[in-house]
Design a protein around this motif. Structure first.
Motif, PDB file in Angstrom:
ATOM      1  N   LEU A   1     -31.464 -16.273 -24.980  1.00 56.42           N
ATOM      2  CA  LEU A   1     -31.919 -16.791 -23.605  1.00 56.42           C
ATOM      3  C   LEU A   1     -33.155 -15.708 -22.998  1.00 56.42           C
ATOM      4  CD1 LEU A   1     -28.228 -16.342 -21.950  1.00 56.42           C
ATOM      5  CD2 LEU A   1     -29.607 -18.614 -22.435  1.00 56.42           C
ATOM      6  N   PRO A   2     -33.851 -16.362 -22.143  1.00 57.70           N
ATOM      7  CA  PRO A   2     -35.088 -15.539 -21.399  1.00 57.70           C
ATOM      8  C   PRO A   2     -34.290 -14.341 -21.141  1.00 57.70           C
ATOM      9  CG  PRO A   2     -35.051 -17.821 -20.701  1.00 57.70           C
ATOM     10  CD  PRO A   2     -33.840 -17.548 -21.558  1.00 57.70           C
TER      11      PRO A   2
ATOM     12  N   ILE B   1     -26.635 -12.628 -17.176  1.00 59.86           N
ATOM     13  CA  ILE B   1     -25.366 -13.170 -17.641  1.00 59.86           C
ATOM     14  C   ILE B   1     -24.597 -12.070 -18.114  1.00 59.86           C
ATOM     15  CG2 ILE B   1     -24.770 -14.505 -19.675  1.00 59.86           C
ATOM     16  CD1 ILE B   1     -25.537 -16.534 -17.947  1.00 59.86           C
ATOM     17  N   VAL B   2     -25.293 -11.128 -18.883  1.00 63.69           N
ATOM     18  CA  VAL B   2     -24.525 -10.055 -19.310  1.00 63.69           C
ATOM     19  C   VAL B   2     -23.839  -9.102 -18.147  1.00 63.69           C
ATOM     20  CG1 VAL B   2     -24.786  -7.793 -20.383  1.00 63.69           C
ATOM     21  CG2 VAL B   2     -25.633  -9.648 -21.364  1.00 63.69           C
TER      22      VAL B   2
ATOM     23  N   SER C   1     -26.634 -20.135 -13.286  1.00 63.64           N
ATOM     24  CA  SER C   1     -26.549 -21.551 -13.463  1.00 63.64           C
ATOM     25  C   SER C   1     -27.334 -21.890 -14.847  1.00 63.64           C
ATOM     26  CB  SER C   1     -26.794 -22.370 -12.049  1.00 63.64           C
ATOM     27  OG  SER C   1     -26.801 -23.562 -12.427  1.00 63.64           O
ATOM     28  N   ARG C   2     -28.628 -21.426 -14.528  1.00 65.19           N
ATOM     29  CA  ARG C   2     -29.735 -21.718 -15.736  1.00 65.19           C
ATOM     30  C   ARG C   2     -29.075 -21.219 -17.087  1.00 65.19           C
ATOM     31  NH1 ARG C   2     -33.559 -24.512 -17.680  1.00 65.19           N
ATOM     32  NH2 ARG C   2     -35.420 -23.422 -18.706  1.00 65.19           N
ATOM     33  N   GLY C   3     -28.615 -20.210 -16.864  1.00 64.73           N
ATOM     34  CA  GLY C   3     -28.046 -19.481 -18.180  1.00 64.73           C
ATOM     35  C   GLY C   3     -26.898 -20.205 -18.861  1.00 64.73           C
TER      36      GLY C   3
ATOM     37  N   LYS D   1     -24.858 -23.743 -23.157  1.00 63.34           N
ATOM     38  CA  LYS D   1     -24.280 -24.856 -23.475  1.00 63.34           C
ATOM     39  C   LYS D   1     -25.196 -25.686 -24.437  1.00 63.34           C
ATOM     40  CE  LYS D   1     -21.988 -28.967 -21.508  1.00 63.34           C
ATOM     41  NZ  LYS D   1     -21.663 -29.744 -20.441  1.00 63.34           N
ATOM     42  N   ILE D   2     -26.447 -25.687 -24.372  1.00 63.06           N
ATOM     43  CA  ILE D   2     -27.323 -26.487 -24.981  1.00 63.06           C
ATOM     44  C   ILE D   2     -27.366 -25.769 -26.209  1.00 63.06           C
ATOM     45  CG2 ILE D   2     -29.916 -27.040 -25.551  1.00 63.06           C
ATOM     46  CD1 ILE D   2     -29.729 -27.474 -22.287  1.00 63.06           C
ATOM     47  N   GLU D   3     -27.541 -24.481 -26.467  1.00 60.67           N
ATOM     48  CA  GLU D   3     -27.771 -23.508 -27.663  1.00 60.67           C
ATOM     49  C   GLU D   3     -26.463 -23.547 -28.411  1.00 60.67           C
ATOM     50  OE1 GLU D   3     -29.827 -21.149 -30.104  1.00 60.67           O
ATOM     51  OE2 GLU D   3     -30.563 -21.861 -28.251  1.00 60.67           O
TER      52      GLU D   3
END
Length: 160
Positions: free
Chosen positions: A105-106, A113-114, A142-144, A149-151
């Motif tokens: 993640l960026p 997120i952490v 939300s972006r995370g 999910k994609i990753e």
């Protein structure tokens, strides 16, 4: 706050400090350096802490600043070629797919997120730690989630 209380509070925050530094710096030695430097700075600047109940938030903020400071110094000091040579091939083998997805993640989203999912901070606490509006925290979460999910879906397809 006296020395013993400071030590107790630092020990209580130890796991959180590690997780936050790991989310920014990735490598163990850098994380250890950042945590140690943050603790030293916090002790030196203890008189600037306005309310003792915000000690952990205050310490995490110092740690985040220290992590980014170390990152900036590392970028200036390590030639491009050496950076790739110093990365161990087996660094990433010890971690599961979720950890790898979080690492990808960026940085700003990764820290958020952490703090939220690993450390259990609420949105208002993260807002204070990162010094951003609560809407920014919510959008990063939300972006995370979408990126994770994609990753994770991509990783699943690779292993099938």
């Amino acid at each position: 706050m006296d020395k013993n209380k400071f030590i107790d509070k630092v020990l209580e925050a130890e796991v959180t400090l590690y997780h936050v530094s790991k989310s920014i710096l990735i490598h163990e030695q850098d994380c250890e350096d950042a945590v140690q430097n943050a603790i030293l700075k916090a002790y030196d600047k203890l008189h600037t802490l306005k309310e003792e109940k915000y000690f952990k938030t205050w310490l995490i903020r110092i740690l985040i600043n220290e992590c980014y400071s170390l990152k900036r110094k590392a970028v200036k000091n390590i030639p491009y070629e050496e950076a790739f040579e110093s990365v161990k091939a087996d660094d990433k083998k010890d971690y599961n797919e979720l950890y790898q997805a979080i690492v990808n993640l960026p940085p700003r989203i990764r820290v958020t997120i952490v703090l939220y999912y690993v450390e259990g901070y609420c949105i208002d606490e993260i807002k204070q730690i990162l010094k951003v509006p609560s809407g920014t925290v919510k959008s990063r979460l939300s972006r995370g989630r979408k990126l994770l999910k994609i990753e994770l879906k991509n990783m699943e397809e690779i292993y099938e």
